[in-house]
Write an enzyme that holds these catalytic residues in place. Structure first.
Site, PDB file in Angstrom:
ATOM      1  N   HIS A  58       0.864  -1.187   0.000  1.00 40.17           N
ATOM      2  CA  HIS A  58       0.000   0.000   0.000  1.00 40.17           C
ATOM      3  C   HIS A  58       0.893   1.227   0.000  1.00 40.17           C
ATOM      4  O   HIS A  58       1.556   1.517   0.999  1.00 40.17           O
ATOM      5  CB  HIS A  58      -0.927   0.009   1.209  1.00 40.17           C
ATOM      6  CG  HIS A  58      -1.726   1.276   1.310  1.00 40.17           C
ATOM      7  ND1 HIS A  58      -2.567   1.694   0.307  1.00 40.17           N
ATOM      8  CD2 HIS A  58      -1.807   2.225   2.279  1.00 40.17           C
ATOM      9  CE1 HIS A  58      -3.123   2.843   0.654  1.00 40.17           C
ATOM     10  NE2 HIS A  58      -2.677   3.188   1.847  1.00 40.17           N
ATOM     11  N   ASP A  60       1.068   5.082  -0.300  1.00 39.59           N
ATOM     12  CA  ASP A  60       0.378   6.376  -0.269  1.00 39.59           C
ATOM     13  C   ASP A  60       1.036   7.360  -1.231  1.00 39.59           C
ATOM     14  O   ASP A  60       2.256   7.550  -1.195  1.00 39.59           O
ATOM     15  CB  ASP A  60       0.412   6.959   1.140  1.00 39.59           C
ATOM     16  CG  ASP A  60      -0.453   6.194   2.110  1.00 39.59           C
ATOM     17  OD1 ASP A  60      -1.662   6.072   1.857  1.00 39.59           O
ATOM     18  OD2 ASP A  60       0.080   5.698   3.117  1.00 39.59           O
ATOM     19  N   ASP A 182      -7.655   1.678   2.283  1.00 38.05           N
ATOM     20  CA  ASP A 182      -7.250   2.615   3.328  1.00 38.05           C
ATOM     21  C   ASP A 182      -8.190   3.799   3.553  1.00 38.05           C
ATOM     22  O   ASP A 182      -8.173   4.370   4.630  1.00 38.05           O
ATOM     23  CB  ASP A 182      -5.833   3.132   3.035  1.00 38.05           C
ATOM     24  CG  ASP A 182      -5.174   3.756   4.257  1.00 38.05           C
ATOM     25  OD1 ASP A 182      -5.534   3.381   5.389  1.00 38.05           O
ATOM     26  OD2 ASP A 182      -4.293   4.613   4.097  1.00 38.05           O
ATOM     27  N   HIS A 432      -6.167   9.806  -0.709  1.00 37.14           N
ATOM     28  CA  HIS A 432      -6.890   9.818   0.566  1.00 37.14           C
ATOM     29  C   HIS A 432      -6.083  10.428   1.714  1.00 37.14           C
ATOM     30  O   HIS A 432      -6.597  10.483   2.841  1.00 37.14           O
ATOM     31  CB  HIS A 432      -7.367   8.407   0.929  1.00 37.14           C
ATOM     32  CG  HIS A 432      -6.282   7.385   1.022  1.00 37.14           C
ATOM     33  ND1 HIS A 432      -5.898   6.609  -0.045  1.00 37.14           N
ATOM     34  CD2 HIS A 432      -5.495   6.999   2.061  1.00 37.14           C
ATOM     35  CE1 HIS A 432      -4.932   5.795   0.327  1.00 37.14           C
ATOM     36  NE2 HIS A 432      -4.654   6.025   1.602  1.00 37.14           N
TER      37      HIS A 432
END
Length: 991
Positions: A58, A60, A182, A432
Site C-alpha cells: 500500500h 500512499d 485505506d 486519501h
C-alpha cells in the site's frame, strides 16, 4: 456510432485505429500467450477451505513524505519507504517462481518507475502482466479519498491512470477489481462510479467497528452494494467485500523487512525449527476467519504500507507457508493455501452462486472505537480543500479551451502550454491523504505547489486559446487573489477589459468584484451597452486579511453574463473626479431584499432573524452564529482519544458561542446589499444579496484561530430554523446523489451512540439541506466540509480546525496550520449559499447552483484598449443544452479526437420538470467542431461500452438483474436517463 458519410461501424473502428486516433488498444483479441485476468488464477480445491494469499503493498501518494520522497526513498528518518525499490524487488522475485503473484494499485508511482526502465525490463514486466503474475487493481492515479472528493475529479484521476495501463499493457492491464483498502469511510457514489467503470467487485478494509461486529456475527462481510436509487440495476450494483485484517497480514505472519515476526525456520536439524508452530497458528487463524464468511474461500492480505522493498523476505516465507500448510492435507487437513489476487478470489466467490444481502446507504461515518470518530478530516485543511476545488474548476476550463482553441492553444502566441501538468497534480490531490487534509504540513505544501505549477501551465494554454478565439494578441493577466481584493492590474489601470469564460453548458450570471482605487467606472458589455456598476469600500476584514499584498481602497461591482461554454468581454474605464463611495452605515438594517429573497435582522444583536422566498411566499425563522467546540486533549474520563487531523472529538456536546451580538456595517446599492458582521477579532462575515440572485450568500472569514488558552478549537457555523426536520437531514455523496441522514441512527445496524456530536457528522461535498412538508433550506458549500443536524431545525457546518495534539493515527503532528504570511495561524475565507424553497421544486434551483459553484467562471484581464476586430463574445455550443444535461467532460484525447461526457444531473423523481429522460444530438452540440465519428466508452474511457461485461450477482431478494441493452450505433441521438453519465470518444475536425 456513425459518420456523416455513413461509413459502417466496423470500418470506422479500423479507420480510427489506422489513423492512430484512439490512444489505447481497441478490443485487443486475447492471444494464446496472454493468460491474464481470470484465466491466470491458480486452481482451487472443491470441498476444502481455500485461503487466497494476496501479496501487495500500500503506497500512499504522499502522506508523511511527499510523492517524490516516497518514490525515491528520501528522508527515511520520517518513514522508511522507497517505492522504486519495491517495484524493482517485486519484479525480480516474480521471475523466480511462476506461482507467485503480486498486485499493484497506484499508477502515479508505477508510471514514474516505468519511464525509468530499460526496454528489456519493460518487456519482462509486460510478460509478467500478460501471464497474470503481476496484476493491477484499482488502477487510478491514486487511491482516492471518498469523503472530500468531487465525483468529476475522481472520474478524471481514474481515467488518466487507467488510460496509461491500457496504453501500456492492453487488456491485460485493465483492472477488474476496485481496491480502497485505506480510505476512512466509503461513499455510495464511489461504488456507483466503480460499477460504471466496469469493475466486477470492490474490496475495502475500514468500516465502523460496530458495523464490522454486526457483519461478522451475521456473516454479511460481503454484500451487493446497490449504489444508486436512480440507475436501473445492475448498472450501479457492485459486489463489495470487507477484508478481514484491514489491509495487513494476520497477526504473526508479517515477513517484511520492517516487521518483527519470526521467519519460517524449516531445518529440522536446528534447535529453533518452527514449522509445526507456524502451521498450527495459521490453520487456527484460517478456520476462525472462515466462520465469518459465507463460502469456502477466504482472502488474506499479505503486505502493508510500503512493504516488499526486499520482496525476497516475503516470498521466501510465503513459498514455505504454502508448501507446509498444504502438506497437512495428507494428514487430513481441509485447508488449501494458494497465491492469489483479489480478482481470482472474486471469481471463486462468483462461482459459489450464492445470494447476497443488499446495501443501499453508505459507510459514513467511520469509527474504530467508541470515542474515535473519523469525522474531523471532512473539514481538515479547509484552505487546501478550497484550492483543490478551484483547481478542478480551472482544469475543466483548461481542458475545454484546449479543445475549442484547437492546436494553437497548446503552442501559440504565448508559448507552449499544456493541461497534463494540472491533470496529474489534480489526480494526486484526490489521494486519501491529500484533499482529505490528513498529511503532514510539508506534504500539504507540496500538493499545493503541484497545483500551482499546473495552473501556470494551463494559463499559457488558456491565453493561447483566447488569442486564437478572439483574434487578440493582447497579453492575458490572471489575478488569483480576487477573494481578498488583490489584483495589481485593476488596482492601477485606468482602462482594462475583463474576459469571463463560463465552463458550464448553460449561460450564467456571475457577480464580479474587482479591487480598484478609483471611485467610479464605466462598464460596457460585449455589445457596447452600459452595465450598472457600483464602487464600495474594501471591508476592514479584507484589508487586514490581505496584509501588504494589495492596496486597493475600493471594490468595483457589476454583474456579468457569460454564454454556454464560452466567454463575454467587458470593458472598464475610470471616470475622473467622482466623489468617493458612500461610507457604510454602522447599524443593522431591518431587512435586505431583492425581487426573490428577503432577509431580516434583529436590530439589537445584528444577527439574521428570518429568510423569505418572495416567489413562493415562504418565510422561516433563521438565526445564524459562530461557535467552537473545545477539542479533546485526551484527558477525558471515558477515553484518552484526542482530536486530530482525522478524528473529531469535542470534550463537550455544547459548543462555545463566539459572540451573541455582531458589530455591523451595511452597504446597499443597486447591485448588491451586504451586511458586514464582526463577531470577534478572528471571525467576521458578510451577509450578501445580489440584485438578481435567488441565493443568500454568507461569506465567512475565520482565523487566526486563537490557541493562547491552550485549547484546540473546532469552529462551526450553525443555522437554527423553524423547520420541523424531525432529526433528519440530507447530504450529497461526492457532489451527486443525495442521502438521508438520521440523528443517532444507522440503517444497517443498531447504533450505540457514544459521541453525540462527532457521531452525527457527515461529509458535505457540495450541499446539504433540512426540510419539512412545507419548507426546505439548502446550504451550498464551496468546498468539502463536515456537518450535521444535532438539533431539529438546525444545520451546522464545520469551517476551520486548529488543534494542539496529534490523534495518534500516524500523521505524527497536530493540525496546527500556519504559513509565512500568517505565522500566528492560518486564515480561511469561504462562502455558503442559502436557498429556501418548497421541497418539491428545491432541486430545480440547488442542483444548478451547486454546479455553478463547482465550475465557476474564469476571469482574465487585458490592460488598455483591445485591438479592433477583437471577438468579444464566443460560445462553443450551437445552442444551450437542456437544463437536465450537464457537460461533465470535454477534453483533448488525441490529435483528432476528444473525450466527451454528458450527464443527467437530476435524480429520478427529484424534479417534476427535469427528472425525465432527455435526448441530445451529439453532432449538433459544438459550434467550432465538426463531429465526424462517435464511439461510446465506459465511464473511465478504458473500454468500449458495448464490450464491457461484468459479473452478475444475485441479490438477497432473489430478483435477477435486468438484461443489458445494446444501444443503436446508427444514430447520433443520445438519451440520458436520471443520474446517467455517458462517455464518448469523438473524432472531430475544427470547423
Amino acid at each position: 456510432m456513425a459518420t456523416t458519410m455513413h461509413v459502417p461501424f466496423v470500418l470506422l473502428l479500423c479507420l480510427l485505429c489506422q489513423l492512430g486516433i484512439l490512444g489505447f488498444p481497441v478490443s485487443q483479441p486475447p492471444q494464446e500467450s496472454l493468460t491474464c485476468g481470470y484465466k491466470s488464477c491458480h486452481a482451487t480445491k472443491p470441498g476444502m477451505l481455500n485461503v487466497h494469499l494476496v501479496p501487495h503493498t500500500h503506497d500512499d501518494v504522499g502522506w508523511l513524505k511527499t510523492v517524490d520522497q516516497y518514490f525515491y526513498g528520501d528522508r527515511n528518518h520520517i518513514q522508511h519507504a522507497g517505492v522504486q525499490y519495491i517495484l524493482d524487488s517485486v519484479v525480480d522475485q516474480l521471475l523466480k517462481n511462476p506461482d507467485r503473484r503480486f498486485i499493484y494499485v497506484e499508477t502515479a508511482f508505477f508510471y514514474r518507475w516505468w519511464k525509468q526502465q530499460s526496454e528489456d525490463v519493460q518487456k519482462t514486466v509486460k510478460q509478467l502482466v500478460n501471464q497474470g503474475r503481476l496484476e493491477f487493481v484499482n488502477g487510478g492515479w491514486c487511491m482516492s479519498d471518498e469523503a472530500t472528493t468531487h465525483y468529476s475529479a475522481v472520474i478524471d484521476q481514474m481515467t488518466i491512470g487507467l488510460r496509461f495501463l491500457n496504453d501500456t499493457f492492453g487488456h491485460c492491464g485493465r483492472p477488474r477489481v476496485a481496491w480502497h483498502i485505506d480510505p476512512f469511510g466509503h461513499a455510495r457514489e464511489h461504488a456507483s462510479m466503480f460499477a460504471q467503470m466496469g469493475y466486477d467487485g470492490f474490496f475495502f478494509g475500514r468500516l465502523d467497528y460496530q458495523d464490522r461486529d454486526h457483519r461478522r456475527a451475521a456473516r454479511e462481510q460481503e454484500m451487493l452494494w446497490r449504489a444508486s436509487e436512480s440507475l436501473t440495476p445492475p448498472v450501479a450494483d457492485l459486489f463489495t467485500g470487507i477484508l478481514p485484517n484491514g489491509y495487513n497480514p494476520p497477526e504473526g505472519f508479517c515477513w517484511d523487512q520492517l516487521c518483527d515476526d519470526p521467519p519460517i525456520r524449516d531445518d529440522p536439524d536446528l534447535e529453533d525449527y518452527n514449522v509445526d508452530d507456524v502451521v498450527i497458528r495459521f490453520l487456527k487463524i484460517a478456520l476462525e476467519q472462515a466462520k465469518v464468511y459465507k463460502t469456502n474461500h477466504i482472502i488474506m492480505t499479505m503486505g502493508s504500507d510500503f512493504q516488499y522493498e526486499n520482496a525476497n523476505l516475503w516470498y521466501k516465507n510465503l513459498d514455505k507457508l504454502i508448501r507446509y500448510v498444504n502438506q497437512k492435507q495428507g494428514d487430513g487437513s481441509s485447508v488449501n493455501v494458494l497465491y492469489s489476487t483479489p480478482s481470482c478470489y472474486l471469481q471463486e466467490i462468483h462461482r459459489a452462486n450464492l445470494t447476497w444481502t443488499v446495501k443501499e446507504d453508505d459507510f459514513f461515518p467511520y469509527a474504530d472505537a467508541a470515542h474515535d470518530l473519523w469525522t474531523g478530516y471532512f473539514t481538515s485543511r479547509p484552505a487546501l480543500k478550497r484550492y483543490e476545488r478551484l483547481s478542478n474548476s480551472y482544469l475543466q476550463t483548461c481542458n475545454q479551451m484546449e479543445v475549442l482553441g484547437g492546436p494553437k492553444s497548446r503552442k501559440g502566441l504565448f508559448g507552449a502550454g499544456d493541461s497534463e501538468t494540472l491533470k496529474k497534480a489534480m489526480a494526486v490531490a484526490q489521494h486519501h491523504d491529500a484533499v482529505s487534509g490528513t498529511e503532514k504540513q510539508h506534504v500539504a505544501n507540496d500538493y499545493a505547489k503541484g497545483l500551482a505549477k499546473g495552473w501556470a501551465h494551463c494559463q499559457v494554454l488558456v491565453s493561447n486559446a483566447l488569442a486564437a478565439l478572439s483574434g487578440s494578441s493582447s497579453p492575458r493577466v490572471y489575478c488569483e487573489n480576487l477573494n481578498i481584493s488583490v489584483c495589481p492590474l485593476t488596482e492601477t489601470s485606468n482602462k482594462f477589459s475583463v474576459n469571463v469564460y463560463n465552463p458550464l453548458a448553460r449561460p450564467v450570471s456571475w457577480p464580479v468584484r474587482l479591487p480598484v482605487n478609483g471611485t467610479a467606472y464605466s462598464v460596457t458589455d460585449s455589445d457596447g451597452k452600459a452595465v450598472d456598476s457600483q464602487v464600495v469600500p474594501v471591508s476592514q476584514a479584507t484589508a487586514a486579511l490581505r496584509r501588504d499584498r494589495g492596496y486597493a481602497a475600493n471594490e468595483l461591482l457589476f454583474q456579468v453574463q457569460a454564454p454556454s461554454l464560452g466567454y463575454s468581454t467587458y470593458s472598464v474605464s475610470l471616470l475622473q473626479t467622482m466623489p468617493p463611495p458612500a461610507s457604510p452605515l454602522t447599524r443593522a438594517p431591518r431587512t435586505i431584499q431583492n425581487k426573490f429573497v428577503k432577509v431580516t435582522f434583529d436590530p439589537d444583536t445584528g444577527l439574521l432573524s428570518s429568510l423569505s422566498n418572495l416567489e413562493t411566499q415562504q418565510t422561516v425563522r433563521l438565526s445564524q452564529n459562530f461557535y467552537w467546540y473545545n477539542a479533546s486533549d485526551g484527558n477525558n474520563n471515558d477515553s484518552n482519544q484526542m482530536s486530530g487531523a482525522y478524528i473529531f472529538r469535542p470534550n463537550s456536546s455544547t459548543p462555545f458561542i463566539i459572540s451573541k451580538t455582531a458589530k455591523i456595517e451595511t452597504i446597499q446599492n443597486a447591485v448588491v446589499q451586504e451586511v458586514r458582521q464582526w463577531f470577534s477579532p478572528w471571525i467576521s462575515q458578510v451577509v450578501r444579496l445580489y440584485a438578481d440572485s435567488r441565493a443568500l450568500e454568507l461569506e465567512w472569514t475565520v482565523g487566526p484561530v486563537p490557541v493562547g488558552d491552550d485549547l484546540g478549537k473546532e469552529v462551526i457555523t450553525r443555522l437554527d430554523t423553524s423547520i420541523k426536520s424531525s432529526g433528519i437531514f440530507y447530504t450529497d455523496s461526492n457532489g451527486r446523489e443525495v442521502l438521508q441522514r438520521r440523528k443517532d441512527y444507522r440503517p444497517t445496524w443498531n447504533l450505540k451512540q457514544s459521541e453525540p456530536i462527532a457521531g452525527n457528522y457527515y461529509p458535505i461535498n457540495s450541499r446539504a439541506y433540512i426540510k419539512d412538508n412545507r419548507d426546505q433550506l439548502t446550504v451550498v458549500t464551496d468546498r468539502s466540509q463536515g456537518g450535521g443536524s444535532i438539533q431539529d431545525g438546525s444545520l451546522e457546518i464545520m469551517l476551520h480546525r486548529r488543534l494542539l495534539y496529534d490523534d495518534v493515527r500516524g500523521v505524527g503532528e497536530p493540525l496546527n496550520e500556519t504559513s509565512d504570511l500568517y505565522p500566528e495561524g492560518l486564515v480561511v475565507r469561504g462562502r455558503l449559499l442559502l436557498l429556501l424553497s418548497p421541497p418539491a421544486v428545491a432541486a430545480d434551483t440547488h442542483r444548478p447552483l451547486a454546479q455553478g459553484v463547482v465550475l465557476q467562471p474564469l476571469i482574465t484581464f487585458t490592460d488598455g484598449k483591445l485591438p479592433p476586430n477583437t471577438r468579444l463574445q464566443f460560445s462553443g455550443l450551437q445552442a444551450m443544452l437542456p437544463p437536465a444535461v450537464h457537460l461533465l467532460t470535454l477534453s483533448q484525447w488525441d490529435q483528432d479526437s476528444v473525450l466527451l461526457r454528458l450527464e443527467h444531473q437530476y435524480e429520478a423523481k427529484e424534479s417534476k420538470e427535469h427528472s425525465a429522460p432527455v435526448t441530445v444530438n451529439i453532432q449538433k452540440i459544438f459550434s467550432t467542431l465538426d463531429v465526424l465519428g462517435v464511439s461510446e466508452m465506459n465511464l473511465s474511457a478504458n473500454q468500449w461500452k458495448d464490450e464491457m461485461t461484468r459479473l452478475d450477482w444475485k441479490a438477497e431478494s432473489g430478483k435477477k438483474p435486468l438484461p443489458k441493452t445494446k444501444g443503436d450505433p446508427s444514430v447520433w441521438e443520445v438519451t440520458l436517463k436520471p443520474m446517467e453519465i455517458r462517455t464518448f470518444l469523438l473524432r472531430v475536425r475544427q470547423s
